[in-house]
Design a protein around this motif. Sequence first.
Motif, mmCIF file in Angstrom:
data_model
loop_
_atom_site.group_PDB
_atom_site.id
_atom_site.type_symbol
_atom_site.label_atom_id
_atom_site.label_comp_id
_atom_site.label_asym_id
_atom_site.label_seq_id
_atom_site.Cartn_x
_atom_site.Cartn_y
_atom_site.Cartn_z
ATOM 1 N N LYS A 107 55.752 -18.916 20.053
ATOM 2 C CA LYS A 107 56.449 -19.609 18.971
ATOM 3 C C LYS A 107 57.878 -19.123 18.758
ATOM 4 C CE LYS A 107 53.044 -22.276 17.823
ATOM 5 N NZ LYS A 107 53.126 -23.733 18.081
ATOM 6 N N THR A 108 58.092 -17.840 18.845
ATOM 7 C CA THR A 108 59.431 -17.324 18.562
ATOM 8 C C THR A 108 59.858 -16.369 19.656
ATOM 9 O OG1 THR A 108 58.625 -15.424 17.263
ATOM 10 C CG2 THR A 108 59.016 -17.499 16.069
ATOM 11 N N TYR A 109 61.197 -16.274 19.795
ATOM 12 C CA TYR A 109 61.808 -15.398 20.799
ATOM 13 C C TYR A 109 62.934 -14.632 20.122
ATOM 14 C CZ TYR A 109 59.507 -18.923 23.674
ATOM 15 O OH TYR A 109 58.595 -19.786 24.207
ATOM 16 N N SER A 110 63.055 -13.374 20.455
ATOM 17 C CA SER A 110 64.137 -12.576 19.889
ATOM 18 C C SER A 110 64.673 -11.653 20.974
ATOM 19 C CB SER A 110 63.630 -11.745 18.697
ATOM 20 O OG SER A 110 64.657 -10.921 18.181
ATOM 21 N N TRP A 111 65.934 -11.958 21.425
ATOM 22 C CA TRP A 111 66.571 -11.177 22.481
ATOM 23 C C TRP A 111 67.526 -10.162 21.858
ATOM 24 C CZ3 TRP A 111 65.752 -12.029 27.802
ATOM 25 C CH2 TRP A 111 65.048 -13.177 28.137
ATOM 26 N N VAL A 112 67.543 -8.970 22.393
ATOM 27 C CA VAL A 112 68.523 -7.941 22.004
ATOM 28 C C VAL A 112 68.959 -7.212 23.268
ATOM 29 C CG1 VAL A 112 67.730 -7.598 19.641
ATOM 30 C CG2 VAL A 112 66.642 -6.293 21.490
ATOM 31 N N PRO A 113 70.234 -6.774 23.323
ATOM 32 C CA PRO A 113 71.260 -7.019 22.315
ATOM 33 C C PRO A 113 71.773 -8.455 22.393
ATOM 34 C CG PRO A 113 72.193 -5.855 24.172
ATOM 35 C CD PRO A 113 70.731 -5.951 24.450
ATOM 36 N N ALA A 114 72.456 -8.896 21.348
ATOM 37 C CA ALA A 114 72.948 -10.275 21.315
ATOM 38 C C ALA A 114 74.249 -10.439 22.101
ATOM 39 C CB ALA A 114 73.162 -10.723 19.862
#
Length: 662
Positions: A446-453
Amino acid sequence: MRSSTSKIILLFMAVFAFVNAGAQSVVCNGSLGDPVLKYTFGAGSNTYGPALGTAFTDFGYVQDCPEDGQYTILNHTNVRNGSNNCHPEGWQEVDHDHTGDPNGYMMLVNASDLPSKFFTYNIPDGVLCPDTKYEFSAYILNLIFQAHAGPGISRPDIVFSITQADGTTFTYDTGDIPESVNADDWRRYSMPFRTPSGNTAITLVMTNKSPGGIGNDLLLDDIEFRACGPLILSGFSNINSNAPQSACAGTLNSYNLIAQVGPDYINPKYQWQKSTDNGVSWVDIAGETQLTYNLVLPANAPAGNYQYRIAAAAGNNISSANCRTYSSPLTVVVNDNPVNPVIQPVSACEGEPFTINASGGATYEWTGPGVTGDNKNQQNLTIQHASAQDAGAYQVKITSVAGCSSLSNTVNISVNQKPVFSITGTRAICAGSSTVLSVAGPPNLKTYSWVPADGLSDAAVANPTVSPAQTTTYKVTVTDDHGCSSFNEVTVTVKATPMVTVTPVKKIFEGKSTVLDATATDADTYLWTPADGLDDPTRLNPVASPTNDITYTLHASSALGCGTAMADVFVKVFKKIIIPTVFTPNGDGTNDTWNIEALETYPQCVVKVFNRNGQEVFSSIGYSKAWNGGYHGYVLPSGTYYYTIDLKDGNPIRSGWVFIAR
């Protein structure tokens, strides 16, 4: 509670059968009754209370600091302008009565010049029971504080006189009342006595034996009168078992109360009592007049404190509260059961901790598939690493401090697997280029969060375009529709235009080798030119063994086509010098000079020759012209001479000897 009565309703009353002239109180050595009469001088928010009247004292009443022969009724001694102690140089600053009540009144007496009575009270017939033992007591505080004590300071010495109706008088002397350490240093003085069988009227007089002047100022408070009887003990089934008992609401509880009364009363009678307001009021329990009482608390008894005691008196005196004495109370505490806790279901993720919360108890006991000996008694059940085996039904029993328990609802805990996924996309790019990274995983992500931006086109999508300025490791955390998360990482290597760094000059002796020192960044292939004397011209750091001075060039290239860098290394090859140990400067044209082979290749070298006495006979910088064995135009004699040769190449100075043969 302090009495608010403005006039004395009691004072010491009794017929006292002995005279005591010591400083120690004589106390009742048995059990006491409730106060028959109690006088506390009342209470009020005004500084001063009402005067006692001439029937009680000949001292003058003032609403100020009393002088010798005067008294006042007040609730604190700071009466000058509402803030200053009457005599701050010597009196305690007292801001509450004996019980600690800031509004409680007390009697402040400033002794007269000569010993005199300062308090009188007549107790009429019928207030006290005949032929009954009593104890009366009062609290006194010497207003002079201890630090002010010393020669010339007078201490109060109070005599209590009790006069019967027939004129017989009995006394008790407190002795000197010592100076007070602080404002709470009240001292209790008491005296037991027995009333006659006839008229029980008595007159109490308090006399201060000490004169006024410096010191002898006191506070009087909390006068009580209680029946005094034999020692009465009680307990739960055992005289020595008198600790409070704990019960839980909704449970039928029974107790065997027993009592033991000492040998003092003739024809003793008994009556059990009950209090449900923590001893403020007591009521007789009908029919319970024996030394034992089988107490049954029904299951519907409300939560609260239930106290029980036994009264004792001689014969029919048991019917009068003024004649009774009592045991210490026995307490049964009925405790409410804790409210049934409600626990909420939890959806856990495999490998992650989860917690089921509970409250309302002092202790907890969990049941369920994930419960172990280590966590079963936690308030909030925590499982550090959820697994499929931890899924199932859970319940908790909570227990209060009093030991009362209740059971929670049952909830089912589910454990979901974490999402498994991979990352696709080019892992190496040239500076200024970009690539697309894509998450490949199950459809319920459902969700994706990439780091660093930095360098990302969008940190919240499955396939962002990345354009990092330098090599960067990107971490993506994905969450599925169960709320479970996992992460993966990918490193995008950024290849910049290759850069090389070399040691630009290397020096070796002929026949020796050296490693060409070079470092390179962002390069994958290497080539040195020319290849002469190199063991491997494709290595970053080859071994060079040239026979003559030479310059090598490094070519460093990127496999991605991100450019080529070059750098030069000059290798200086020093020739090996050969130093003869003898020459014959005799002019025959053969071996006439000290010919040092290859020394001319060291133009900065320093050559020096010394005779056996250490005198320098030859020196030169460089060796363009060989030494002919002379010294300033003179011919040196045959013999051994000593030399030093500094090649100025960083190596140690060479030394030795040479022989001139003529």
